[in-house]
Write a protein that holds these residues in place. Structure first.
Motif, PDB file in Angstrom:
ATOM      1  N   ASP A  98       0.825  -1.208   0.000  1.00  0.00           N
ATOM      2  CA  ASP A  98       0.000   0.000   0.000  1.00  0.00           C
ATOM      3  C   ASP A  98       0.861   1.262   0.000  1.00  0.00           C
ATOM      4  OD1 ASP A  98      -2.256  -1.563  -0.019  1.00  0.00           O
ATOM      5  OD2 ASP A  98      -2.636  -1.391   2.133  1.00  0.00           O
ATOM      6  N   VAL A  99       1.994   1.214   0.715  1.00  0.00           N
ATOM      7  CA  VAL A  99       2.930   2.349   0.681  1.00  0.00           C
ATOM      8  C   VAL A  99       3.425   2.566  -0.745  1.00  0.00           C
ATOM      9  CG1 VAL A  99       5.233   3.153   1.379  1.00  0.00           C
ATOM     10  CG2 VAL A  99       3.685   2.215   3.089  1.00  0.00           C
ATOM     11  N   GLY A 100       3.762   1.482  -1.425  1.00  0.00           N
ATOM     12  CA  GLY A 100       4.207   1.589  -2.811  1.00  0.00           C
ATOM     13  C   GLY A 100       3.166   2.234  -3.702  1.00  0.00           C
ATOM     14  N   LEU A 101       1.923   1.834  -3.552  1.00  0.00           N
ATOM     15  CA  LEU A 101       0.850   2.433  -4.359  1.00  0.00           C
ATOM     16  C   LEU A 101       0.652   3.905  -4.005  1.00  0.00           C
ATOM     17  CD1 LEU A 101      -1.782  -0.462  -4.461  1.00  0.00           C
ATOM     18  CD2 LEU A 101      -0.104   0.192  -6.207  1.00  0.00           C
ATOM     19  N   LEU A 102       0.812   4.223  -2.718  1.00  0.00           N
ATOM     20  CA  LEU A 102       0.704   5.619  -2.289  1.00  0.00           C
ATOM     21  C   LEU A 102       1.835   6.451  -2.885  1.00  0.00           C
ATOM     22  CD1 LEU A 102      -0.842   7.640  -0.517  1.00  0.00           C
ATOM     23  CD2 LEU A 102       0.566   6.914   1.414  1.00  0.00           C
ATOM     24  N   TRP A 103       3.040   5.897  -2.876  1.00  0.00           N
ATOM     25  CA  TRP A 103       4.178   6.601  -3.480  1.00  0.00           C
ATOM     26  C   TRP A 103       4.016   6.737  -4.989  1.00  0.00           C
ATOM     27  CZ3 TRP A 103       8.911   4.070  -0.570  1.00  0.00           C
ATOM     28  CH2 TRP A 103       8.991   4.624   0.710  1.00  0.00           C
ATOM     29  N   LEU A 104       3.423   5.737  -5.624  1.00  0.00           N
ATOM     30  CA  LEU A 104       3.155   5.840  -7.060  1.00  0.00           C
ATOM     31  C   LEU A 104       2.190   6.992  -7.332  1.00  0.00           C
ATOM     32  CD1 LEU A 104       3.476   4.697  -9.927  1.00  0.00           C
ATOM     33  CD2 LEU A 104       1.592   3.128  -9.426  1.00  0.00           C
ATOM     34  N   ALA A 105       1.149   7.087  -6.529  1.00  0.00           N
ATOM     35  CA  ALA A 105       0.182   8.188  -6.681  1.00  0.00           C
ATOM     36  C   ALA A 105       0.854   9.537  -6.438  1.00  0.00           C
ATOM     37  CB  ALA A 105      -0.984   7.991  -5.712  1.00  0.00           C
ATOM     38  N   LEU A 106       1.756   9.585  -5.450  1.00  0.00           N
ATOM     39  CA  LEU A 106       2.478  10.833  -5.164  1.00  0.00           C
ATOM     40  C   LEU A 106       3.362  11.227  -6.345  1.00  0.00           C
ATOM     41  CD1 LEU A 106       3.277  13.080  -3.148  1.00  0.00           C
ATOM     42  CD2 LEU A 106       5.050  11.515  -2.291  1.00  0.00           C
ATOM     43  N   GLY A 107       4.043  10.249  -6.938  1.00  0.00           N
ATOM     44  CA  GLY A 107       4.901  10.538  -8.083  1.00  0.00           C
ATOM     45  C   GLY A 107       4.111  11.055  -9.275  1.00  0.00           C
ATOM     46  N   VAL A 108       3.020  10.373  -9.587  1.00  0.00           N
ATOM     47  CA  VAL A 108       2.171  10.815 -10.708  1.00  0.00           C
ATOM     48  C   VAL A 108       1.578  12.188 -10.403  1.00  0.00           C
ATOM     49  CG1 VAL A 108       0.056  10.318 -11.994  1.00  0.00           C
ATOM     50  CG2 VAL A 108       1.655   8.461 -11.462  1.00  0.00           C
ATOM     51  N   GLY A 109       1.116  12.364  -9.157  1.00  0.00           N
ATOM     52  CA  GLY A 109       0.533  13.647  -8.763  1.00  0.00           C
ATOM     53  C   GLY A 109       1.537  14.779  -8.826  1.00  0.00           C
ATOM     54  N   GLY A 110       2.767  14.529  -8.351  1.00  0.00           N
ATOM     55  CA  GLY A 110       3.808  15.553  -8.394  1.00  0.00           C
ATOM     56  C   GLY A 110       4.175  15.933  -9.813  1.00  0.00           C
ATOM     57  N   LEU A 111       4.224  14.940 -10.697  1.00  0.00           N
ATOM     58  CA  LEU A 111       4.545  15.200 -12.094  1.00  0.00           C
ATOM     59  C   LEU A 111       3.443  16.025 -12.759  1.00  0.00           C
ATOM     60  CD1 LEU A 111       6.427  14.551 -14.552  1.00  0.00           C
ATOM     61  CD2 LEU A 111       4.946  12.583 -14.969  1.00  0.00           C
ATOM     62  N   LEU A 112       2.195  15.621 -12.561  1.00  0.00           N
ATOM     63  CA  LEU A 112       1.077  16.329 -13.190  1.00  0.00           C
ATOM     64  C   LEU A 112       0.879  17.724 -12.605  1.00  0.00           C
ATOM     65  CD1 LEU A 112      -1.549  13.453 -13.565  1.00  0.00           C
ATOM     66  CD2 LEU A 112      -0.063  14.434 -15.328  1.00  0.00           C
ATOM     67  N   PHE A 113       1.076  17.852 -11.282  1.00  0.00           N
ATOM     68  CA  PHE A 113       0.904  19.158 -10.642  1.00  0.00           C
ATOM     69  C   PHE A 113       1.862  20.192 -11.220  1.00  0.00           C
ATOM     70  CE2 PHE A 113       2.213  22.252  -7.442  1.00  0.00           C
ATOM     71  CZ  PHE A 113       0.996  22.836  -7.130  1.00  0.00           C
ATOM     72  N   ARG A 114       3.160  19.830 -11.292  1.00  0.00           N
ATOM     73  CA  ARG A 114       4.135  20.798 -11.799  1.00  0.00           C
ATOM     74  C   ARG A 114       3.937  21.043 -13.296  1.00  0.00           C
ATOM     75  NH1 ARG A 114       6.512  25.422 -10.691  1.00  0.00           N
ATOM     76  NH2 ARG A 114       8.500  25.663 -11.772  1.00  0.00           N
ATOM     77  N   THR A 115       3.525  20.024 -14.034  1.00  0.00           N
ATOM     78  CA  THR A 115       3.277  20.201 -15.464  1.00  0.00           C
ATOM     79  C   THR A 115       2.166  21.217 -15.695  1.00  0.00           C
ATOM     80  OG1 THR A 115       3.975  17.928 -15.971  1.00  0.00           O
ATOM     81  CG2 THR A 115       2.601  19.034 -17.602  1.00  0.00           C
ATOM     82  N   VAL A 116       1.048  21.039 -15.003  1.00  0.00           N
ATOM     83  CA  VAL A 116      -0.074  21.974 -15.150  1.00  0.00           C
ATOM     84  C   VAL A 116       0.306  23.352 -14.622  1.00  0.00           C
ATOM     85  CG1 VAL A 116      -2.452  22.457 -14.428  1.00  0.00           C
ATOM     86  CG2 VAL A 116      -1.799  20.141 -15.104  1.00  0.00           C
ATOM     87  N   HIS A 117       1.077  23.386 -13.533  1.00  0.00           N
ATOM     88  CA  HIS A 117       1.562  24.660 -12.986  1.00  0.00           C
ATOM     89  C   HIS A 117       2.380  25.411 -14.038  1.00  0.00           C
ATOM     90  CE1 HIS A 117       3.820  26.878  -9.535  1.00  0.00           C
ATOM     91  NE2 HIS A 117       2.745  27.537  -9.889  1.00  0.00           N
ATOM     92  N   LEU A 118       3.234  24.678 -14.759  1.00  0.00           N
ATOM     93  CA  LEU A 118       4.042  25.298 -15.809  1.00  0.00           C
ATOM     94  C   LEU A 118       3.190  25.770 -16.980  1.00  0.00           C
ATOM     95  CD1 LEU A 118       7.160  22.951 -15.832  1.00  0.00           C
ATOM     96  CD2 LEU A 118       7.135  25.383 -15.246  1.00  0.00           C
ATOM     97  N   PHE A 119       2.061  25.100 -17.235  1.00  0.00           N
ATOM     98  CA  PHE A 119       1.139  25.578 -18.276  1.00  0.00           C
ATOM     99  C   PHE A 119       0.770  27.037 -18.012  1.00  0.00           C
ATOM    100  CE2 PHE A 119      -0.965  21.176 -19.270  1.00  0.00           C
ATOM    101  CZ  PHE A 119       0.211  20.757 -19.864  1.00  0.00           C
ATOM    102  N   TYR A 120       0.483  27.346 -16.750  1.00  0.00           N
ATOM    103  CA  TYR A 120       0.050  28.697 -16.381  1.00  0.00           C
ATOM    104  C   TYR A 120       1.230  29.664 -16.287  1.00  0.00           C
ATOM    105  CZ  TYR A 120      -4.547  26.761 -15.397  1.00  0.00           C
ATOM    106  OH  TYR A 120      -5.772  26.158 -15.521  1.00  0.00           O
TER     107      TYR A 120
END
Length: 200
Positions: A133-155
């Motif tokens: 479950d920690v691994g899945l949580l870290w996977l979600a964090l990695g995907v979330g961190g990547l998408l967050f900064r990508t969308v942030h850079l869009f703006y």
């Protein structure tokens, strides 16, 4: 497409010349990149294990290189202060990395405190289930961190910059192996700092 690949090339070049002077940092990036490639393969068969490897080895070694070994003084090669480089960093500068790594370190504690993650998951039983479950949580964090900064850079800097950065991050392991495969050899020869004649 030409403009996209040019933006990607500029981001890769700036990342190398500004943030990878230390041969120790380069060597740690080689270790990190190799583990990331293995994690990419594991992603198809065991996503939780892939994330445990990616965060537990790849990200910790990569960020240790930046935090502890990369020079923070004036960059004579690029004629830039550390503060200026941090300000213009496209991706995660050191301040943003502290936040990201704090979330990474806190997430297993949060899961231990509430194994259902506030009712969001059905926890797997036992210690192996916890780490799954920690691994899945870290996977979600990695995907979330990547998408967050990508969308942030869009703006902040436009869609092309954001998409180029996302592609850069996803392909960095392969690019880092190409760039830094000789770094351990230089390090064994006693060269702690890359003279970077190609960047002068």
């Amino acid at each position: 497409m030409h403009a996209f690949f040019e933006t990607l090339a500029i981001q890769r070049w700036d990342d190398h010349r500004y943030y990878h002077h230390s041969r120790i940092n380069q060597s740690l990036h080689l270790l990190s990149a190799s583990c990331f490639v293995i994690a990419y393969v594991l992603l198809f068969s065991d996503p939780a294990l892939a994330a445990l490897l990616a965060w537990g080895v790849s990200m910790t070694s990569r960020q240790a290189g930046h935090f502890f070994f990369e020079p923070k003084g004036y960059d004579h090669v690029n004629r830039a202060t550390h503060e200026h480089k941090e300000e213009i960093k496209v991706g995660y500068n050191l301040r943003r990395k502290v936040v990201l790594m704090a979330l990474w370190a806190a997430s297993p504690l949060l899961l231990a405190a509430d194994r259902t993650m506030f009712g969001l998951i059905v926890p797997d039983p036992g210690l192996s289930g916890y780490w799954h479950d920690v691994g899945l949580l870290w996977l979600a964090l990695g995907v979330g961190g990547l998408l967050f900064r990508t969308v942030h850079l869009f703006y902040l800097q436009g869609v092309m910059t954001g998409l180029a950065w996302m592609v850069k991050i996803l392909t960095d392991p392969f690019h880092d192996i190409k760039l830094y495969h000789r770094a351990p050899l230089y390090l064994l020869r006693g060269e702690l700092i890359d003279p970077m004649p190609h960047a002068r």
